[in-house]
Design a protein around this motif. Structure first.
Motif, mmCIF file in Angstrom:
data_model
loop_
_atom_site.group_PDB
_atom_site.id
_atom_site.type_symbol
_atom_site.label_atom_id
_atom_site.label_comp_id
_atom_site.label_asym_id
_atom_site.label_seq_id
_atom_site.Cartn_x
_atom_site.Cartn_y
_atom_site.Cartn_z
ATOM 1 N N LEU A 188 32.888 43.581 2.975
ATOM 2 C CA LEU A 188 32.092 42.363 3.051
ATOM 3 C C LEU A 188 32.986 41.130 3.117
ATOM 4 O O LEU A 188 32.751 40.222 3.929
ATOM 5 N N ALA A 189 34.041 41.099 2.300
ATOM 6 C CA ALA A 189 34.953 39.952 2.286
ATOM 7 C C ALA A 189 35.693 39.810 3.608
ATOM 8 O O ALA A 189 35.889 38.696 4.115
ATOM 9 N N LEU A 197 32.168 37.781 13.197
ATOM 10 C CA LEU A 197 31.246 38.690 12.518
ATOM 11 C C LEU A 197 30.245 37.944 11.631
ATOM 12 O O LEU A 197 29.635 38.533 10.733
ATOM 13 N N SER A 198 30.046 36.658 11.881
ATOM 14 C CA SER A 198 29.153 35.863 11.027
ATOM 15 C C SER A 198 27.695 36.319 11.135
ATOM 16 O O SER A 198 26.945 36.253 10.155
ATOM 17 N N TYR A 199 27.286 36.819 12.298
ATOM 18 C CA TYR A 199 25.921 37.329 12.441
ATOM 19 C C TYR A 199 25.741 38.607 11.609
ATOM 20 O O TYR A 199 24.690 38.827 11.003
ATOM 21 N N LEU A 200 26.747 39.450 11.581
ATOM 22 C CA LEU A 200 26.693 40.659 10.774
ATOM 23 C C LEU A 200 26.583 40.310 9.295
ATOM 24 O O LEU A 200 25.792 40.928 8.558
ATOM 25 N N VAL A 201 27.341 39.334 8.860
ATOM 26 C CA VAL A 201 27.274 38.902 7.459
ATOM 27 C C VAL A 201 25.879 38.377 7.142
ATOM 28 O O VAL A 201 25.296 38.705 6.089
ATOM 29 N N GLY A 207 19.554 41.647 4.461
ATOM 30 C CA GLY A 207 19.189 42.989 4.012
ATOM 31 C C GLY A 207 19.071 43.120 2.520
ATOM 32 O O GLY A 207 18.455 44.060 2.016
ATOM 33 N N GLY A 208 19.690 42.197 1.779
ATOM 34 C CA GLY A 208 19.533 42.174 0.334
ATOM 35 C C GLY A 208 20.708 42.752 -0.432
ATOM 36 O O GLY A 208 21.721 43.164 0.132
ATOM 37 N N THR A 209 20.517 42.798 -1.742
ATOM 38 C CA THR A 209 21.586 43.201 -2.656
ATOM 39 C C THR A 209 22.076 44.617 -2.396
ATOM 40 O O THR A 209 23.275 44.897 -2.508
ATOM 41 N N ALA A 210 21.187 45.505 -2.037
ATOM 42 C CA ALA A 210 21.598 46.891 -1.809
ATOM 43 C C ALA A 210 22.635 46.987 -0.700
ATOM 44 O O ALA A 210 23.607 47.751 -0.799
ATOM 45 N N VAL A 211 22.446 46.191 0.348
ATOM 46 C CA VAL A 211 23.381 46.209 1.477
ATOM 47 C C VAL A 211 24.701 45.536 1.109
ATOM 48 O O VAL A 211 25.781 46.095 1.329
ATOM 49 N N THR A 212 24.616 44.345 0.550
ATOM 50 C CA THR A 212 25.844 43.613 0.224
ATOM 51 C C THR A 212 26.646 44.316 -0.873
ATOM 52 O O THR A 212 27.877 44.310 -0.849
ATOM 53 N N THR A 213 25.963 44.953 -1.810
ATOM 54 C CA THR A 213 26.664 45.688 -2.864
ATOM 55 C C THR A 213 27.417 46.877 -2.286
ATOM 56 O O THR A 213 28.556 47.162 -2.680
ATOM 57 N N ALA A 214 26.796 47.576 -1.339
ATOM 58 C CA ALA A 214 27.462 48.719 -0.710
ATOM 59 C C ALA A 214 28.699 48.273 0.059
ATOM 60 O O ALA A 214 29.772 48.878 -0.048
ATOM 61 N N LEU A 215 28.567 47.189 0.842
ATOM 62 C CA LEU A 215 29.696 46.709 1.647
ATOM 63 C C LEU A 215 30.800 46.098 0.781
ATOM 64 O O LEU A 215 31.961 46.049 1.201
ATOM 65 N N GLY A 216 30.443 45.639 -0.399
ATOM 66 C CA GLY A 216 31.432 45.034 -1.288
ATOM 67 C C GLY A 216 31.851 45.937 -2.423
ATOM 68 O O GLY A 216 32.544 45.498 -3.352
ATOM 69 N N GLY A 217 31.473 47.213 -2.376
ATOM 70 C CA GLY A 217 31.750 48.136 -3.470
ATOM 71 C C GLY A 217 33.088 48.831 -3.368
ATOM 72 O O GLY A 217 34.008 48.374 -2.679
ATOM 73 N N THR A 218 33.188 49.972 -4.036
ATOM 74 C CA THR A 218 34.447 50.726 -4.067
ATOM 75 C C THR A 218 34.351 52.059 -3.345
ATOM 76 O O THR A 218 35.370 52.717 -3.121
#
Length: 327
Positions: A188-189, A197-201, A207-218
């Motif tokens: 995500l970062a 990639l600003s449109y993807l962000v 898409g919400g927290t579920a999406v951003t958490t997955a992309l920013g996870g481990t």
């Protein structure tokens, strides 16, 4: 009388021949003692880099970063060494371009190419899954060895080893065709820092927290990331249009671009492979000498081209693509 003369001459000739052989052996022995054959001492990694014509830019970088002493040390080290073509492809046209880079930045990049220990190409397991190295000085890099290839088959973070196992006195050097860049953050970062990639962000945030958490996870992920141009071609002319789309629709599309649990660098992809995405649908990979393509089920025969492969993140790898994949 003649018989005795022939016999005498044969004895004299035999004695003379034996004397000449003994003299020849003695002279040869003296010559060997005066000029003993010596085995050249292997060069250190620093000496190898600075003396090799394919490493003029790497040599300049090592000098600029002050790492010559380090790479002359006892080690052992394994160095994945970008050749001059790799540096030029990364935007470093010449030594002047190298010397314009801040020392701290250059040091950070170079140390990411150095692995502790001596790792021969034969020690890298064959298979399509990239394996973590023991550790580079700046984090983990991922090596793989393709099971079917015309080259060495070995790659690291998607950079191919074009010459393996160059021996040095303090380790081993593998020549690679791309400069490795240390990950700048999670997926995500990395996407947030890339203006293409600003449109993807925006879609991920929609898409919400579920999406951003997955992309920013481990958890390891591979993301086929549509560029802004790809989103516009798919009917999202602006970020406002993305924000107006139904969340369920965007989530269904976005998760179709994510492969869970794997770092699929381009050398590990095989032609015709069907890959299951986070959305549970599959995409088909095409691999040719000209590049990599990805085809979604809903794209008909219009495959997406991977325009920028192998962007490393702390939790995976990003491949930029020029078409939105449709489930």
């Amino acid at each position: 009388m003649l018989s005795n003369l022939f016999s005498t001459n044969r004895r004299v000739s035999g004695l003379l021949g034996a004397s000449l052989i003994a003299l020849s052996v003695a002279l040869t022995s003296c010559k060997d003692e005066e000029n003993p054959v010596t085995t050249p001492t292997p060069q250190t990694i620093t000496q190898l880099v600075t003396s090799n014509s394919q490493f003029t830019l790497l040599s300049a970088a090592v000098n600029r970063a002050g790492l010559g002493t380090t790479l002359s040390g006892a080690g052992p080290f394994t160095v994945f060494a970008p050749n001059d073509a790799a540096f030029r492809a990364a935007g470093f046209a010449d030594a002047a371009a190298i010397n314009a880079v801040p020392v701290a930045t250059l040091t950070n990049i170079l140390l990411y190419h150095v692995v502790s220990g001596s790792v021969a190409s034969s020690a890298i397991p064959a298979g399509q899954t990239a394996q973590p190295t023991a550790l580079t000085a700046n984090g983990t890099a991922y090596v793989s060895k393709a099971t079917s290839t015309s080259g060495t088959g070995v790659s690291i973070n998607g950079a191919r080893v074009v010459q393996a196992d160059v021996q040095a006195s303090n380790g081993v050097v593998h020549v690679i065709d791309r400069v490795l860049m240390p990950p700048a953050g999670n997926i995500l970062a990395v996407a947030q820092s890339d203006t293409t990639l600003s449109y993807l962000v925006a879609a991920a945030q929609r898409g919400g927290t579920a999406v951003t958490t997955a992309l920013g996870g481990t958890t390891a992920l591979t993301v086929f990331a549509p560029t802004n141009a790809a989103f516009r071609a798919a009917g999202f002319p602006t970020i406002a249009a993305i924000n107006a789309a139904p969340v369920a629709t965007l989530t269904n599309i976005l998760t179709y671009h994510v492969v869970p649990g794997v770092r699929a660098y381009s050398p590990t992809l095989t032609n015709g492979a069907s890959i299951t995405t986070f959305q549970t649908g599959t995409v088909t990979v095409g691999v040719t000498s000209s590049g990599v393509t990805v085809l979604g089920k809903g794209n008909g025969t219009n495959a997406s081209n991977v325009t920028t492969p192998d962007i490393s993140a702390t939790n995976g790898v990003i491949h930029k693509i020029d078409r939105v994949l449709l489930p």
